[in-house]
Design an enzyme around this catalytic site. Sequence first.
Site, PDB file in Angstrom:
ATOM      1  N   HIS A 287      49.528  38.764  35.718  1.00  0.00           N
ATOM      2  CA  HIS A 287      48.225  38.881  35.046  1.00  0.00           C
ATOM      3  C   HIS A 287      48.241  40.020  34.022  1.00  0.00           C
ATOM      4  O   HIS A 287      47.526  39.965  33.027  1.00  0.00           O
ATOM      5  CB  HIS A 287      47.110  39.156  36.067  1.00  0.00           C
ATOM      6  CG  HIS A 287      47.134  38.230  37.236  1.00  0.00           C
ATOM      7  ND1 HIS A 287      46.924  36.869  37.111  1.00  0.00           N
ATOM      8  CD2 HIS A 287      47.353  38.459  38.565  1.00  0.00           C
ATOM      9  CE1 HIS A 287      47.005  36.307  38.318  1.00  0.00           C
ATOM     10  NE2 HIS A 287      47.272  37.242  39.205  1.00  0.00           N
TER      11      HIS A 287
ATOM     12  N   THR B 104      37.501  43.263  37.252  1.00  0.00           N
ATOM     13  CA  THR B 104      37.331  42.227  36.225  1.00  0.00           C
ATOM     14  C   THR B 104      38.272  41.044  36.447  1.00  0.00           C
ATOM     15  O   THR B 104      38.342  40.130  35.627  1.00  0.00           O
ATOM     16  CB  THR B 104      37.590  42.798  34.814  1.00  0.00           C
ATOM     17  OG1 THR B 104      38.987  43.161  34.729  1.00  0.00           O
ATOM     18  CG2 THR B 104      36.711  43.993  34.514  1.00  0.00           C
TER      19      THR B 104
ATOM     20  N   HIS C 117      46.873  49.664  34.126  1.00  0.00           N
ATOM     21  CA  HIS C 117      47.303  48.393  33.527  1.00  0.00           C
ATOM     22  C   HIS C 117      46.485  48.167  32.259  1.00  0.00           C
ATOM     23  O   HIS C 117      45.558  48.931  31.973  1.00  0.00           O
ATOM     24  CB  HIS C 117      47.095  47.229  34.527  1.00  0.00           C
ATOM     25  CG  HIS C 117      45.666  47.044  34.868  1.00  0.00           C
ATOM     26  ND1 HIS C 117      45.034  47.756  35.893  1.00  0.00           N
ATOM     27  CD2 HIS C 117      44.696  46.298  34.283  1.00  0.00           C
ATOM     28  CE1 HIS C 117      43.772  47.420  35.930  1.00  0.00           C
ATOM     29  NE2 HIS C 117      43.528  46.551  34.959  1.00  0.00           N
TER      30      HIS C 117
ATOM     31  N   HIS D 282      44.729  45.196  29.237  1.00  0.00           N
ATOM     32  CA  HIS D 282      44.260  43.847  28.877  1.00  0.00           C
ATOM     33  C   HIS D 282      44.359  43.783  27.350  1.00  0.00           C
ATOM     34  O   HIS D 282      44.058  44.778  26.666  1.00  0.00           O
ATOM     35  CB  HIS D 282      42.808  43.638  29.307  1.00  0.00           C
ATOM     36  CG  HIS D 282      42.574  43.829  30.779  1.00  0.00           C
ATOM     37  ND1 HIS D 282      42.556  42.788  31.689  1.00  0.00           N
ATOM     38  CD2 HIS D 282      42.375  44.960  31.510  1.00  0.00           C
ATOM     39  CE1 HIS D 282      42.336  43.277  32.904  1.00  0.00           C
ATOM     40  NE2 HIS D 282      42.241  44.594  32.823  1.00  0.00           N
TER      41      HIS D 282
ATOM     42  N   GLU E 125      38.041  44.156  27.301  1.00  0.00           N
ATOM     43  CA  GLU E 125      37.151  43.482  28.261  1.00  0.00           C
ATOM     44  C   GLU E 125      35.714  43.927  28.012  1.00  0.00           C
ATOM     45  O   GLU E 125      34.836  43.102  27.733  1.00  0.00           O
ATOM     46  CB  GLU E 125      37.584  43.823  29.688  1.00  0.00           C
ATOM     47  CG  GLU E 125      39.009  43.318  29.992  1.00  0.00           C
ATOM     48  CD  GLU E 125      39.206  42.931  31.415  1.00  0.00           C
ATOM     49  OE1 GLU E 125      39.125  43.808  32.299  1.00  0.00           O
ATOM     50  OE2 GLU E 125      39.404  41.727  31.663  1.00  0.00           O
TER      51      GLU E 125
ATOM     52  N   HIS F 139      43.106  50.385  31.765  1.00  0.00           N
ATOM     53  CA  HIS F 139      42.336  50.670  32.978  1.00  0.00           C
ATOM     54  C   HIS F 139      43.145  51.540  33.922  1.00  0.00           C
ATOM     55  O   HIS F 139      44.221  51.143  34.364  1.00  0.00           O
ATOM     56  CB  HIS F 139      41.956  49.369  33.686  1.00  0.00           C
ATOM     57  CG  HIS F 139      40.919  48.581  32.957  1.00  0.00           C
ATOM     58  ND1 HIS F 139      40.729  47.236  33.165  1.00  0.00           N
ATOM     59  CD2 HIS F 139      40.037  48.950  31.999  1.00  0.00           C
ATOM     60  CE1 HIS F 139      39.748  46.810  32.399  1.00  0.00           C
ATOM     61  NE2 HIS F 139      39.308  47.828  31.666  1.00  0.00           N
TER      62      HIS F 139
HETATM   63  N1  LIG Z   1      40.734  45.034  35.706  1.00  0.00           N
HETATM   64  S1  LIG Z   1      40.305  45.983  36.897  1.00  0.00           S
HETATM   65  O1  LIG Z   1      40.641  47.370  36.606  1.00  0.00           O
HETATM   66  O2  LIG Z   1      38.918  45.743  37.205  1.00  0.00           O
HETATM   67  C1  LIG Z   1      41.234  45.565  38.285  1.00  0.00           C
HETATM   68  C2  LIG Z   1      41.476  44.327  38.771  1.00  0.00           C
HETATM   69  C3  LIG Z   1      42.303  44.331  39.929  1.00  0.00           C
HETATM   70  C4  LIG Z   1      42.679  45.567  40.273  1.00  0.00           C
HETATM   71  S2  LIG Z   1      43.674  46.014  41.575  1.00  0.00           S
HETATM   72  O3  LIG Z   1      44.964  45.437  41.379  1.00  0.00           O
HETATM   73  O4  LIG Z   1      43.643  47.458  41.652  1.00  0.00           O
HETATM   74  C5  LIG Z   1      42.990  45.344  42.992  1.00  0.00           C
HETATM   75  C6  LIG Z   1      41.950  46.024  43.580  1.00  0.00           C
HETATM   76  C7  LIG Z   1      41.391  45.484  44.756  1.00  0.00           C
HETATM   77  C8  LIG Z   1      41.871  44.283  45.293  1.00  0.00           C
HETATM   78  C9  LIG Z   1      42.924  43.625  44.660  1.00  0.00           C
HETATM   79  C10 LIG Z   1      43.494  44.163  43.483  1.00  0.00           C
HETATM   80  S3  LIG Z   1      42.024  46.713  39.242  1.00  0.00           S
HETATM   81 ZN   LIG Z   2      41.764  45.898  34.263  1.00  0.00          ZN
END
Ligand SMILES: NS(=O)(=O)c1ccc(S(=O)(=O)c2ccccc2)s1
Ligand SMILES: [Zn+2]
Length: 261
Positions: free
Chosen positions: A64, A199, A94, A96, A106, A119
């Site tokens: 992803h 997200t 990470h 996007h 986002e 993020h």
């Molecule tokens: N884009 S975002 O920053 O909102 C985000 C999406 C997923 C994550 S996680 O991989 O930390 C994660 C956190 C909890 C459960 C599973 C994965 S962080």
């Molecule tokens: Zn993110």
Amino acid sequence: TGNHWGYGKEDGPSLWHRNYPVAQGSRQSPIDIIPHQAAHDHSLDAIILNYDHCTSINISNNGHSVVVEFDDSDDRSVIRGGPLDNAYRLKQFHFHWGGKGCHGSEHTVAGMSYASELHLVHWNAVKYKNFSEAATAPDGLVVLGIFLETGDDHRWLHVITDALYMVKYKGSLTDFKGFNPKCLLPSSLHYWTYLGSLTTPPLHESVTWIILKEPISVSEKQLGKFRMLLFTGEEEDQRIRMENNFRPPQPLKGRKVRSSN
Ligand SMILES: NS(=O)(=O)c1ccc(S(=O)(=O)c2ccccc2)s1
Ligand SMILES: [Zn+2]
């Protein structure tokens, strides 16, 4: 298979609610931030980032995004202050991004999207015993969002983009030690903050979002290197370029966005 989700026509954001009904919840992210509607809250302190003894461990492609993970076994890299009651430990960061010439942030600002969004994910290790427990708690996570706009080369981003060829395929992971994300921060830590969610699935409504107002500049060339990553694994026949891995803005549903001054 199962809870497979992605950013395509068949498995993208508009379909996530089928396996993740919280997708239609009351505190979903991202959102469109409208600056002049944000409440200036003078009680909002500055955010404090203690990343000095930061220890990145690895970099990976999870199908992803590209993720850099940190050792979160102690309080060496934390965010605190601002709207936060506790210190939150850095777990991973990470990105996007969009396709060639398309924007891929986002969060949007008055309907305007940036080229990309970084993020930095933190968890409340004061109240919760591990990341997974924090990840489902309403005050469990803090994600610091930083906008990337295209312009000059970013002098430190090349450390990440030079490593991307090693994690081209979904499921690949490699050592990535000694990277301190402090070098990716803009000069100002002025921010907007609101209560939201992850997200991506599982879309847990456990995130206090802190979005920096000032973007960082990266070159189109540097951003282009993210697009050499693939959503697909080495063994798959299809090679699908990793791009446009962003969820569009979600309904505010009465939430207030606050602004640090
Ligand atoms: N884009 S975002 O920053 O909102 C985000 C999406 C997923 C994550 S996680 O991989 O930390 C994660 C956190 C909890 C459960 C599973 C994965 S962080
Ligand atoms: Zn993110």
